[in-house]
Scaffold this active site. Structure first.
Site, PDB file in Angstrom:
ATOM      1  N   SER A  41       0.826  -1.211   0.000  1.00  0.00           N
ATOM      2  CA  SER A  41       0.000   0.000   0.000  1.00  0.00           C
ATOM      3  C   SER A  41       0.863   1.265   0.000  1.00  0.00           C
ATOM      4  O   SER A  41       0.600   2.196  -0.755  1.00  0.00           O
ATOM      5  CB  SER A  41      -0.972  -0.006   1.173  1.00  0.00           C
ATOM      6  OG  SER A  41      -0.296  -0.203   2.376  1.00  0.00           O
ATOM      7  N   ASP A  45       5.878   3.105   6.874  1.00  0.00           N
ATOM      8  CA  ASP A  45       5.920   2.504   5.542  1.00  0.00           C
ATOM      9  C   ASP A  45       6.254   3.519   4.441  1.00  0.00           C
ATOM     10  O   ASP A  45       7.167   3.289   3.653  1.00  0.00           O
ATOM     11  CB  ASP A  45       4.610   1.770   5.246  1.00  0.00           C
ATOM     12  CG  ASP A  45       4.364   0.643   6.236  1.00  0.00           C
ATOM     13  OD1 ASP A  45       5.310   0.280   6.945  1.00  0.00           O
ATOM     14  OD2 ASP A  45       3.239   0.147   6.293  1.00  0.00           O
TER      15      ASP A  45
HETATM   16  C1  GLA Z   1       1.694  -1.955   9.258  1.00  0.00           C
HETATM   17  C2  GLA Z   1       1.529  -0.454   9.275  1.00  0.00           C
HETATM   18  C3  GLA Z   1       2.796   0.232   9.751  1.00  0.00           C
HETATM   19  C4  GLA Z   1       3.272  -0.349  11.067  1.00  0.00           C
HETATM   20  C5  GLA Z   1       3.340  -1.879  10.965  1.00  0.00           C
HETATM   21  C6  GLA Z   1       3.670  -2.550  12.292  1.00  0.00           C
HETATM   22  O1  GLA Z   1       2.616  -2.339   8.292  1.00  0.00           O
HETATM   23  O2  GLA Z   1       1.197   0.013   7.991  1.00  0.00           O
HETATM   24  O3  GLA Z   1       2.561   1.617   9.861  1.00  0.00           O
HETATM   25  O4  GLA Z   1       2.456   0.066  12.117  1.00  0.00           O
HETATM   26  O5  GLA Z   1       2.115  -2.418  10.528  1.00  0.00           O
HETATM   27  O6  GLA Z   1       4.979  -2.247  12.683  1.00  0.00           O
END
Ligand code: GLA
Length: 404
Positions: A142, A186
């Site tokens: 994403s 991310d």
């Molecule tokens: C998902 C979320 C991130 C983070 C991870 C856990 O990937 O998108 O922002 O919180 O989980 O570390």
């Protein structure tokens, strides 16, 4: 924000993007003025579920990700299509859907909405999305698509002045349009990592550092459990909410301005009664993971990859027992990997509830690693998990094909 592929584009990426350009021509009939872009996925090594608690994280971008083919139009239409999904969207830019529908294009559409808010007079575009990143596997498909869309549309519209603008547009799209209360890790990892380094991101203030990770001494493998969960459907948002409640309970004694990252393990233990059993466990994971992540940084700095790996394995236990985001498939993968000679550490990566484990291992342990993992997993769950060895990546960029 130019080309950052220091070693030049990889042949497999060039071939994949050439195929993507051909598909664009099939889908949209004409490929004149087409431009091609790549945006990586990411894998997180330390700092699980810390980003939305203001803590430190240590991800790196990987050499698989999202492909974009973009062409400017002379009218005001936006056409979105994917090589991976059947649904397409065709709308005029001043009548963009105001709500997410659950379709794949919610992600690029959220970014488009954010960008055109700033400059409503832009022309339309045709955008074909594709890629080679497993979707929903915890490798941040994403953020890869959102940051990449902002970066690719910048070529047509020039509305992002910097990578930080692309990251901000991606974050807003995911939080306010798609509706996942994701932290900042991310899109930062996708946008800012350098090859041969882990990104140190302090999610309290967004500050970053690049910490060298010598790929001649260590390899990163990812094993996919094949279990898929849709993050937007609640389990992730529920953890975010639980952390918010922990902070609400602890804040009166600590004062305003703290984030959960500021609460130490001893404070959690002292006040466990007020939190109740479940919230105390959630807080225990956050506090212990903050301590592990700082320790992992120190271990990396002195070249102690054995300790770094042990901290990754300890993180898995905490995610399984205290944060409760693991599933039996991930536990089996992590335990199996941890028992293989030459493996330094293994843990689930991403949000959990399915997806992948990430493994740090000595280069000489790579041979035979996949077969061992697949053998154990297949005999228990009756299907064969994918195993990948990723290289680092230099982030979103335009890729030019050889005109010949
Ligand atoms: C998902 C979320 C991130 C983070 C991870 C856990 O990937 O998108 O922002 O919180 O989980 O570390």
């Amino acid at each position: 924000m130019g080309e950052r592929d220091d070693e030049g584009p990889r042949p497999e990426l060039l071939a994949a993007l050439a195929g993507h350009a051909r598909t664009f021509r099939d889908v949209f009939a004409d490929a004149r003025g087409l431009r091609l872009f790549f945006s990586p996925g990411r894998v997180n090594l330390m700092g699980a579920h810390l980003d939305y608690n203001g803590g430190p994280v240590m991800p790196t971008a990987i050499d698989r990700g999202t492909f974009f083919a973009v062409r400017s139009r002379t009218d005001d239409r936006l056409r979105l299509a994917s090589t991976l999904e059947g649904e397409r969207l065709e709308v005029v830019l001043d009548a963009l859907p105001s709500r997410a529908t659950g379709a794949w294009y919610d992600y690029p559409l959220g970014v488009v909405r954010r960008l055109v808010e700033r400059a409503p007079a832009v022309r339309g575009v045709d955008l074909l999305v594709g890629g080679n990143l497993p979707i929903g596997a915890g490798l941040s498909s994403s953020a890869s698509i959102c940051v990449g869309t902002a970066f690719a549309l910048d070529a047509a519209w020039g509305l992002c002045g910097s990578m930080q603008d692309c990251i901000d547009a991606a974050l807003r799209a995911e939080r306010h349009f798609v509706g996942v209360q994701c932290g900042i890790m991310d899109p930062y990892a996708v946008g800012l990592t350098r090859p041969g380094h882990l990104l140190w991101l302090d999610c309290r203030d967004g500050s970053t550092e690049h910490l060298p990770l010598d790929s001649t001494k260590v390899a990163i493998a990812v094993v996919d459990s094949g279990v898929r969960r849709n993050l937007a459907r609640g389990a992730f948002n529920q953890r975010v909410e639980e952390c918010r409640r922990v902070l609400e309970i602890l804040r009166p004694a600590r004062g305003d301005g703290i984030v959960l990252r500021d609460v130490s393990l001893s404070e959690v233990e002292q006040r466990a009664g007020e939190l109740g059993e479940k919230l105390a466990r959630r807080a225990r994971h956050v506090a212990s993971e903050v301590a592990r992540t700082f320790e992992a940084r120190a271990a990396l700095g002195r070249g102690d990859l054995t300790r770094f790996g042990a901290l990754m394995s300890a993180a898995h236990a905490s995610l399984r027992d205290d944060y409760e985001v693991s599933v039996p498939e991930l536990d089996l993968l992590a335990e199996t990997a941890q028992g293989i000679p030459g493996v330094l550490g293994a843990r689930l990566t991403g949000a959990g509830f399915g997806g992948c484990i990430v493994v740090l291992l000595a280069p000489e342990a790579c041979e035979g690693f996949g077969a061992k993992m697949q053998g154990v997993f297949t005999s228990r769950f009756g299907r064969t998990p994918d195993v990948w060895f990723f290289r680092g990546d230099s982030g979103p960029r335009e890729v030019e094909l050889d005109p010949s």
